[in-house]
Design a protein around this motif. Sequence first.
Motif, short mmCIF file in Angstrom:
data_model
loop_
_atom_site.label_atom_id
_atom_site.label_comp_id
_atom_site.label_asym_id
_atom_site.label_seq_id
_atom_site.Cartn_x
_atom_site.Cartn_y
_atom_site.Cartn_z
N THR A 53 0.83 -1.20 0.00
CA THR A 53 0.00 0.00 0.00
C THR A 53 0.86 1.25 0.00
O THR A 53 1.71 1.43 0.89
CB THR A 53 -0.92 0.02 1.24
N TRP A 99 -14.62 1.93 -2.01
CA TRP A 99 -14.01 1.44 -0.76
C TRP A 99 -14.69 0.18 -0.24
O TRP A 99 -14.20 -0.42 0.74
CB TRP A 99 -13.98 2.52 0.31
N GLU A 234 -10.47 6.06 0.46
CA GLU A 234 -9.62 4.92 0.12
C GLU A 234 -9.84 3.75 1.09
O GLU A 234 -9.84 2.60 0.70
CB GLU A 234 -8.15 5.34 0.16
N THR A 275 -11.66 -1.45 2.07
CA THR A 275 -10.71 -0.64 1.31
C THR A 275 -10.97 -0.77 -0.18
O THR A 275 -11.63 -1.70 -0.64
CB THR A 275 -9.25 -1.05 1.58
N ARG A 276 -10.42 0.14 -0.91
CA ARG A 276 -10.32 -0.03 -2.36
C ARG A 276 -9.30 -1.12 -2.66
O ARG A 276 -8.52 -1.53 -1.79
CB ARG A 276 -9.84 1.27 -3.02
N PRO A 279 -5.37 0.36 -1.89
CA PRO A 279 -5.71 1.72 -1.45
C PRO A 279 -4.47 2.57 -1.22
O PRO A 279 -3.35 2.06 -1.11
CB PRO A 279 -6.44 1.47 -0.13
#
Length: 450
Positions: A53, A99, A234, A275-276, A279
């Motif tokens: 990430t 998200w 995000e 989360t995406r 993210p």
Amino acid sequence: MDDLRIALQRLASAGALQRVTTSLHWQYELAAVLWKLQHGPTVLFENVDGYDTPVVGNLLNTRDKLAIALDIGPDEVQPRVVHALNNPIEPTVVDEAPWLDVQHPGDVDLTDILPIPVISERDAGRYISAGVLICKDPETGRRNMAICRMQVKGPGQIGVYLAPTHSRGFLQMHRARGTKMEVAVAIGLHPGLLVASQLLTPLDETHVAGGIFQQPVPLARARTVDVEVPTGAEIVLEGVIDPAEEETEGPFGEFPGTYAPQRKNPVIRLTAVSTRERPIFQMIVGGRHPEHLVTGAIAREAGLFNAIRSVVPGVRRVLLTEGGTCRFHAVVSIAKRFPGEGRLTIVTAFANQDLIKHVVVVDDDIDLDNPTDVEWAVATRTRGHEDLVVLPGMKSNPVDPMSVDRTITKVGIDATLPVDAPAEARQRVGVPAHVMEDITHRWGDITGNN
């Protein structure tokens, strides 16, 4: 709708984004780079030890960054936020959001999936420093957004400091009702939403955010709590706060440049994490780092401008200075119409924000961004026995390191000329403006640097 990723694209196009591919550790090293670039570009760390990430910082370390992110001019920032306060736009609620793509249970260890940093040397641990906590008034349902420092305490558990504003007030209401407060924490938001979260307003900040974007902010319902979250986030953490539960939190490096001490604070028990895909985690360096200061200052300046304008219509601009931690010191320019408006500006500023303890009021020919110009106004346009306002025993904020029994002496300086001052008093020494403009235009030829 604009989100963090669109903001980063705009910053990149403006040459205000630096990508760092060197491997860096989440403990201190990310913060150290952001300190080195404290007045520089937004930084996207693409290689954090142990994580896939990326981490972004310096998103709002200058006011110009908000202008870029909103695609407006630098001089439009304060007017845009002031206009939003007076012209809020209600959000829309939708069923889907990016998200929601990756879902984890509430008892997940956040440090297994997110590069949550240790920021300052004496911080108690790993802190979420750019998380926007969203909660609701249990009586009216009005939302509140606020950036809160959050210490990761273990799987499914976060210690949170709630400043003595609306979020804490809502928690006290839940305490009186014997109920738990449902919350969501949005991480990785467009800077316009971060600014909206810092407004000192009785309004729902998601409505004011709509005014900042000049369109409704889309919100999506959280998975496990009755809270709506901006779709552009995000990362979203969901949980509940039991008003009866408190644990030690801190120390943490705060905006005065000192450490907030360890104390008992509320606990968020997580119920879900979403989360995406891949993210972006956002961090804000604590202490006197410009991003910690400016993120709050933009909102506070707009609110202060609004308050002063209600009694001094000639107010032109408000600036909370970096040296005053963008909280304690305010400089205000006014087009003075009547005697006493300088003093009225001072007392209005003190009444509007308890953190403000020093105010300088200047005429509208003074450049607030030039501290030498402001000091010149104080030096040449004040008479101490007439233009100083000293108010001892005023309510302070508990984070003020000089507060005693939550009181402080507040001082204002009216550095405006008398209304009937002769025109000569406003004249600056220098060459004629048209000559300076011509010389500036020919500067390359004059210096040989074509």
